[in-house]
Design a protein around this motif. Structure first.
Motif, short mmCIF file in Angstrom:
data_model
loop_
_atom_site.label_atom_id
_atom_site.label_comp_id
_atom_site.label_asym_id
_atom_site.label_seq_id
_atom_site.Cartn_x
_atom_site.Cartn_y
_atom_site.Cartn_z
N UNK A 1 -14.05 18.43 -12.47
CA UNK A 1 -14.28 19.84 -12.17
C UNK A 1 -12.96 20.60 -12.06
N UNK A 2 -13.00 21.90 -12.30
CA UNK A 2 -11.77 22.68 -12.14
C UNK A 2 -11.37 22.76 -10.67
N UNK A 3 -10.07 22.70 -10.38
CA UNK A 3 -9.64 22.78 -8.98
C UNK A 3 -9.67 24.22 -8.49
N UNK A 4 -10.31 24.45 -7.37
CA UNK A 4 -10.38 25.79 -6.78
C UNK A 4 -9.28 25.88 -5.72
N UNK A 5 -8.41 26.90 -5.82
CA UNK A 5 -7.34 27.05 -4.82
C UNK A 5 -7.92 27.22 -3.41
N UNK A 6 -7.22 26.73 -2.42
CA UNK A 6 -7.66 26.85 -1.03
C UNK A 6 -7.66 28.30 -0.58
N UNK A 7 -8.59 28.63 0.32
CA UNK A 7 -8.65 29.96 0.91
C UNK A 7 -9.26 31.03 0.03
N UNK A 8 -9.87 30.64 -1.08
CA UNK A 8 -10.45 31.62 -2.00
C UNK A 8 -11.73 32.18 -1.39
N UNK A 9 -11.87 33.52 -1.38
CA UNK A 9 -13.04 34.17 -0.80
C UNK A 9 -14.22 34.20 -1.78
N UNK A 21 -4.49 28.00 -14.33
CA UNK A 21 -4.43 26.56 -14.56
C UNK A 21 -5.43 26.20 -15.63
N UNK A 22 -5.13 25.11 -16.35
CA UNK A 22 -6.07 24.58 -17.33
C UNK A 22 -5.94 23.07 -17.37
N UNK A 23 -7.02 22.42 -17.72
CA UNK A 23 -7.01 20.97 -17.75
C UNK A 23 -8.24 20.42 -18.43
N UNK A 24 -8.28 19.12 -18.64
CA UNK A 24 -9.40 18.49 -19.33
C UNK A 24 -10.65 18.46 -18.45
N UNK A 25 -11.82 18.54 -19.09
CA UNK A 25 -13.08 18.50 -18.35
C UNK A 25 -13.61 17.09 -18.18
N UNK A 31 -12.53 12.64 -17.86
CA UNK A 31 -11.48 11.66 -17.61
C UNK A 31 -10.97 11.01 -18.89
N UNK A 32 -11.81 10.90 -19.92
CA UNK A 32 -11.35 10.28 -21.17
C UNK A 32 -10.29 11.15 -21.86
N UNK A 33 -10.37 12.47 -21.67
CA UNK A 33 -9.32 13.35 -22.21
C UNK A 33 -8.03 13.19 -21.39
N UNK A 34 -8.19 13.14 -20.07
CA UNK A 34 -7.03 13.05 -19.19
C UNK A 34 -6.31 11.72 -19.33
N UNK A 35 -7.08 10.64 -19.40
CA UNK A 35 -6.50 9.30 -19.38
C UNK A 35 -6.19 8.75 -20.76
N UNK A 36 -6.49 9.49 -21.80
CA UNK A 36 -6.24 9.02 -23.16
C UNK A 36 -7.49 8.39 -23.75
N UNK A 37 -7.47 8.26 -25.03
CA UNK A 37 -8.61 7.66 -25.70
C UNK A 37 -9.53 8.67 -26.32
N UNK A 38 -9.41 9.93 -25.94
CA UNK A 38 -10.23 10.99 -26.53
C UNK A 38 -9.34 12.19 -26.81
N UNK A 39 -9.54 12.78 -27.94
CA UNK A 39 -8.77 13.98 -28.28
C UNK A 39 -9.73 15.15 -28.42
N UNK A 40 -9.20 16.35 -28.26
CA UNK A 40 -10.03 17.53 -28.37
C UNK A 40 -10.95 17.65 -27.17
N UNK A 41 -12.00 18.43 -27.34
CA UNK A 41 -12.96 18.60 -26.27
C UNK A 41 -12.67 19.83 -25.43
N UNK A 42 -13.57 20.07 -24.51
CA UNK A 42 -13.47 21.28 -23.68
C UNK A 42 -12.37 21.15 -22.62
N UNK A 43 -11.87 22.29 -22.23
CA UNK A 43 -10.89 22.40 -21.16
C UNK A 43 -11.48 23.34 -20.11
N UNK A 44 -11.09 23.16 -18.83
CA UNK A 44 -11.43 24.15 -17.82
C UNK A 44 -10.24 25.07 -17.62
N UNK A 45 -10.53 26.28 -17.23
CA UNK A 45 -9.51 27.29 -16.94
C UNK A 45 -9.83 27.87 -15.57
#
Length: 146
Positions: free
Chosen positions: A36-44, A87-91, A93-107
């Motif tokens: 999941x995308x990380x939500x900054x602390x204290x967000x209303x 911020x952006x990152x992979x949606x 774990x296979x994208x993050x840890x390797x073994x998969x290319x492409x795919x969706x990103x969270x923003x």
């Protein structure tokens, strides 16, 4: 002597079985691999996938979370909002840890209400290499009260 050899053999087999069990591969169907995308602390206010309007007080922050195979950009930022961080990152774990290319990103767009006012926050999805080819547009009405 024979008894000692048998005990050593059994101990060796037990260690081997335990080691193999510990190294058992987990197939993707056995666990949730989403990130999941990380939500900054204290967000209303959190707006997921550009759905909804935001009502804030001056000094409060909000986060807009989106996912895509392409890129999201803010094209219109009202004067009463300040972009703190993107911020952006992979949606997955296979994208993050390797073994998969492409795919969706969270923003995640982290914004702060810096003054009272009303206006539309506009975000556009487009390929990074072809920004003029807009695929989606989200318009988020934002009202900030003193």
């Amino acid at each position: 002597m024979m008894r000692v050899l048998r005990l050593l053999l059994l101990a060796g087999i037990a260690v081997a079985v335990l080691a193999l069990t510990a190294c058992d591969r987990v197939t993707p169907g056995d666990r949730d691999t989403s990130l999941p995308p990380p939500i900054p602390g204290g967000v209303a206010v959190v707006i997921d996938e550009g759905d909804g309007a935001a009502s804030l007080r001056v000094g409060q922050t909000m986060a807009v979370t989106l996912s895509s195979n392409f890129d999201w950009q803010i094209t219109t930022l009202p004067d009463h909002l300040e972009l703190l961080e993107t911020k952006r990152g992979p949606t997955d774990t296979s994208q993050r840890d390797g073994g998969a290319t492409g795919g969706a990103m969270w923003f995640v767009f982290h914004l702060k209400a810096v003054g009272p006012g009303e206006g539309d926050l506009v975000l556009v999805e487009a390929p990074e290499w072809e920004p003029e080819r807009q695929l989606q547009t989200f318009v988020i009405p934002v009202q900030v009260e003193p």
